[in-house]
Design a protein around this motif. Structure first.
Motif, PDB file in Angstrom:
ATOM      1  N   VAL A  87       0.842  -1.193   0.000  1.00 55.67           N
ATOM      2  CA  VAL A  87       0.000   0.000   0.000  1.00 55.67           C
ATOM      3  C   VAL A  87       0.880   1.247   0.000  1.00 55.67           C
ATOM      4  O   VAL A  87       0.656   2.185  -0.766  1.00 55.67           O
ATOM      5  N   CYS A  88       1.898   1.259   0.836  1.00 55.42           N
ATOM      6  CA  CYS A  88       2.796   2.414   0.890  1.00 55.42           C
ATOM      7  C   CYS A  88       3.727   2.493  -0.315  1.00 55.42           C
ATOM      8  O   CYS A  88       4.363   3.527  -0.534  1.00 55.42           O
ATOM      9  N   GLY A  89       3.807   1.437  -1.084  1.00 50.29           N
ATOM     10  CA  GLY A  89       4.643   1.440  -2.279  1.00 50.29           C
ATOM     11  C   GLY A  89       3.900   1.781  -3.554  1.00 50.29           C
ATOM     12  O   GLY A  89       4.502   1.831  -4.622  1.00 50.29           O
ATOM     13  N   GLY A  90       2.582   2.015  -3.451  1.00 47.76           N
ATOM     14  CA  GLY A  90       1.809   2.376  -4.634  1.00 47.76           C
ATOM     15  C   GLY A  90       1.201   1.199  -5.367  1.00 47.76           C
ATOM     16  O   GLY A  90       0.534   1.394  -6.387  1.00 47.76           O
ATOM     17  N   ASP A  91       1.421  -0.021  -4.896  1.00 43.19           N
ATOM     18  CA  ASP A  91       0.763  -1.175  -5.503  1.00 43.19           C
ATOM     19  C   ASP A  91      -0.750  -1.098  -5.342  1.00 43.19           C
ATOM     20  O   ASP A  91      -1.501  -1.565  -6.198  1.00 43.19           O
ATOM     21  N   GLN A 106      -3.631   6.760   7.132  1.00 40.66           N
ATOM     22  CA  GLN A 106      -2.607   7.714   7.579  1.00 40.66           C
ATOM     23  C   GLN A 106      -1.216   7.235   7.170  1.00 40.66           C
ATOM     24  O   GLN A 106      -0.381   8.019   6.704  1.00 40.66           O
ATOM     25  N   ILE A 107      -0.981   5.942   7.336  1.00 38.75           N
ATOM     26  CA  ILE A 107       0.317   5.383   6.950  1.00 38.75           C
ATOM     27  C   ILE A 107       0.484   5.449   5.435  1.00 38.75           C
ATOM     28  O   ILE A 107       1.555   5.808   4.932  1.00 38.75           O
ATOM     29  N   ALA A 108      -0.569   5.134   4.690  1.00 43.83           N
ATOM     30  CA  ALA A 108      -0.507   5.092   3.227  1.00 43.83           C
ATOM     31  C   ALA A 108      -0.256   6.455   2.612  1.00 43.83           C
ATOM     32  O   ALA A 108       0.333   6.548   1.527  1.00 43.83           O
ATOM     33  N   THR A 109      -0.708   7.508   3.274  1.00 47.37           N
ATOM     34  CA  THR A 109      -0.499   8.863   2.759  1.00 47.37           C
ATOM     35  C   THR A 109       0.692   9.547   3.419  1.00 47.37           C
ATOM     36  O   THR A 109       0.946  10.723   3.206  1.00 47.37           O
ATOM     37  N   PHE A 110       1.408   8.805   4.239  1.00 46.52           N
ATOM     38  CA  PHE A 110       2.645   9.245   4.900  1.00 46.52           C
ATOM     39  C   PHE A 110       2.426  10.415   5.852  1.00 46.52           C
ATOM     40  O   PHE A 110       3.288  11.291   5.996  1.00 46.52           O
TER      41      PHE A 110
END
Length: 602
Positions: A87-91, A106-110
């Motif tokens: 998710v955090c890598g854009g996959d 929140q984690i996914a949008t940093f």
């Protein structure tokens, strides 16, 4: 392995789980000498080792429900790192509704900070694995009914597992404390002895663990799921790769490719069908270098042995009970577009978008994309009008919880087959579980890591050969998704007709050499994006390549034109590592000051 682990818990809970979850790993109270004495024998220390293997999935069955080893939700610590890596890598998007498990968004949008409980869960669970390994090694020192070779092999397994847990921590948080079996006496221990600073680079210690494991593990194991020497070599080489020690990594990778075997003794090789890596019926195959073992309906009771880390990540509605999370991104889907020659668009793939069914109801007509596609797409992403394993054609919006928020797609690699669900689906929990192993290192991953090393050494033709081996497997029509004989009855089987316009070729001879090192590395990186999509690697790859800010800024700029969930997403330099959990900093206070130091920028 997991079924043995639950037998273990019944006998030694006080040893492995005391004290309560309100304490951090760094504040464990010592085990009593009586408890240690009961385990200081061959049977006891092997039981403890099984407990260390049992920590790989981060799960525990407690009070009739599945929780992680820190007491929180299993999905927060899934060992496939679907949140932190994919998710955090854009996959993928978080999925579901924006307010559902908003801590993930929140984690996914940093914008997730040190107080986000998911980070604390991840930290605690990995350190619980470390603690179990350390206790194995501590007890082993006093075992007298084992030969020296037996003790060395068992120590190698424990150090292999410890290397795994620490490498996960290092990739996540970078600056983490190193605690091993020699850090303090287990029989005479004060809590402050575990308050260790995070001011040293622990890669050298991880190297040492994997080197010891590679030198001392057996090549063949009598139990499926236990690490062998070749798995340790692959991990060691991967550690060197993360340190950019390409010259040290390359010969080890090449040795694994040429001579490596699974723990069952089968020579490593790519399986013919890509999806066989994600089907419980065909797991532990020649491509599985090291896997976390899951099972379902095995008589152990509850959901304790099933994969619960992905419990949220099934299409919403339809035949699945939960929950519409982990929706692949349009950016990822577009990456599977191929040009007229069957090759990827390395730079401008988003200018060749794959058709989607956004804002089109499932009762409205829709014709899937007719352009050229990499066939791995439809084993990775569930999309409208294409067979979703053997569950029927994906109906689109009816299987999506909030299309506007997170897009129209569904994850596939974690989903069990309908035909074998009686054996491999576990419905005992509040969300689905399954028996699909998570493969921590696949052989295709080894080939692509070796390709990186060869490219960095200037051996571009060898690098191309490794990449082409991966592409040629995917290009084999035997492994493509096919249409159903009867779409209304998908279990009736498949035709020989491809489900989409799959066109894929290997890179032509000499292409990497002609393109040069920088171009070859771009092609290798893109191949990893395609081959390992939705397997938790992408963010960590982007960070180690030093291109995370460029790639994730590009991703947010494009993807927010399609969905609303990541409209505020932004990647800053500090985001190349996650924050040290504030709870752990607070617990590390010694002499009035915290022992743990927060990562820069948080």
């Amino acid at each position: 392995m997991k079924s043995f682990y639950h037998i273990l818990l019944g006998a030694t809970t006080v040893i492995l789980l005391a004290p309560g979850c309100s304490k951090s790993f760094l504040q464990r109270t010592p085990q009593s000498s009586l408890e240690e004495a009961a385990l200081t024998n061959k049977k006891g220390v092997n039981t403890l080792l099984i407990g260390a293997y049992g920590a790989l999935d981060g799960q525990d069955f407690k009070d009739g429900d599945m929780v992680n080893l820190s007491g929180g939700s299993g999905y927060a610590v899934s060992p496939d790192n679907w949140i932190y890596g994919s998710v955090c890598g854009g996959d993928a998007h978080k999925g579901s509704d924006p307010g559902d498990a908003s801590a993930i968004l929140q984690i996914a949008t940093f914008v997730g900070n040190a107080t986000n409980g998911f980070f604390n869960d991840k930290w605690r669970v990995d350190y619980e694995g470390v603690r179990r390994c350390n206790f194995v090694l501590h007890v082993l020192n006093n075992v007298t009914d084992m030969t020296a070779d037996e003790k060395k092999e068992l120590a190698a397994e424990a150090r292999f597992l410890r290397g795994h847990f620490y490498s996960d921590l290092k990739k996540m948080f970078d600056h983490v404390p190193w605690v091993d079996e020699n850090s303090a006496s287990y029989s005479q221990l004060h809590v402050d002895d575990y308050k260790v600073p995070n001011d040293k680079d622990i890669w050298p210690m991880i190297e040492a663990d994997f080197k010891f494991a590679a030198d001392n593990l057996n090549e063949i194991q009598d139990v499926i799921g236990r690490a062998n020497s070749w798995a340790a070599k692959a991990y060691l080489a991967k550690t060197y790769l993360y340190e950019k020690k390409y010259a040290e990594a390359m010969p080890i990778f090449e040795d694994v490719i040429a001579n490596g075997v699974t723990a069952k003794g089968t020579k490593f090789a790519l399986v013919t069908k890509f999806h066989d890596n994600f089907d419980a019926f065909t797991e532990n195959n020649s491509e599985a270098v090291f896997s976390i073992q899951y099972s379902a309906n095995d008589g152990s009771g509850g959901t304790g042995n099933a994969n619960q880390g992905e419990m949220l990540n099934y299409p919403y509605n339809g035949p699945f009970s939960c929950c519409g999370f982990y929706q692949p991104s349009q950016d990822l889907v577009n990456s599977f577009r191929t040009d007229p020659n069957g090759l990827p668009y390395l730079d401008d793939f988003n200018q060749h978008p794959v058709k989607n069914d956004m804002a089109i109801g499932s009762n409205e007509p829709f014709t899937p994309d007719a352009g050229n596609l990499d066939p791995r797409l439809d084993w990775t992403v569930g999309r409208r009008g294409i067979p979703f394993l053997d569950w029927g054609n994906h109906p689109g919006n009816d299987w999506v919880r909030n299309q506007q928020s997170a897009g129209p797609y569904a994850a596939i690699k974690n989903v069990y087959m309908q035909a074998t669900q009686d054996k491999y689906y576990d419905g005992n929990g509040w969300a689905p579980g399954n028996a699909i192993n998570y493969v921590l290192i696949r052989f295709s991953d080894v080939l692509l890591m070796a390709a990186e090393c060869q490219a960095m050494a200037g051996s571009l033709d060898i690098a191309q050969d490794h990449v082409n081996a991966v592409r040629e497997r995917a290009a084999n029509p035997v492994g493509w998704v096919k249409t159903y004989i009867d779409p209304d009855h998908p279990l009736a089987g498949y035709t020989n007709t491809p489900a989409a316009n799959y066109k894929m070729e290997a890179w032509p001879a000499g292409k990497f050499s002609a393109g040069g090192q920088a171009w070859a590395m771009k092609a290798i990186r893109f191949e990893r994006k395609l081959e390992l999509a939705m397997e938790g690697h992408r963010y960590f790859d982007l960070v180690r390549w030093g291109i995370a800010q460029t790639e994730l800024t590009r991703y947010f700029t494009y993807e927010k034109t399609i969905t609303t969930d990541i409209a505020t997403g932004s990647f800053a330099p500090k985001n190349v590592r996650y924050p040290i959990p504030q709870r752990q900093i607070d617990l590390s206070v010694k002499g009035g000051s915290p022992t743990l130091k927060q990562n820069d920028g948080y």
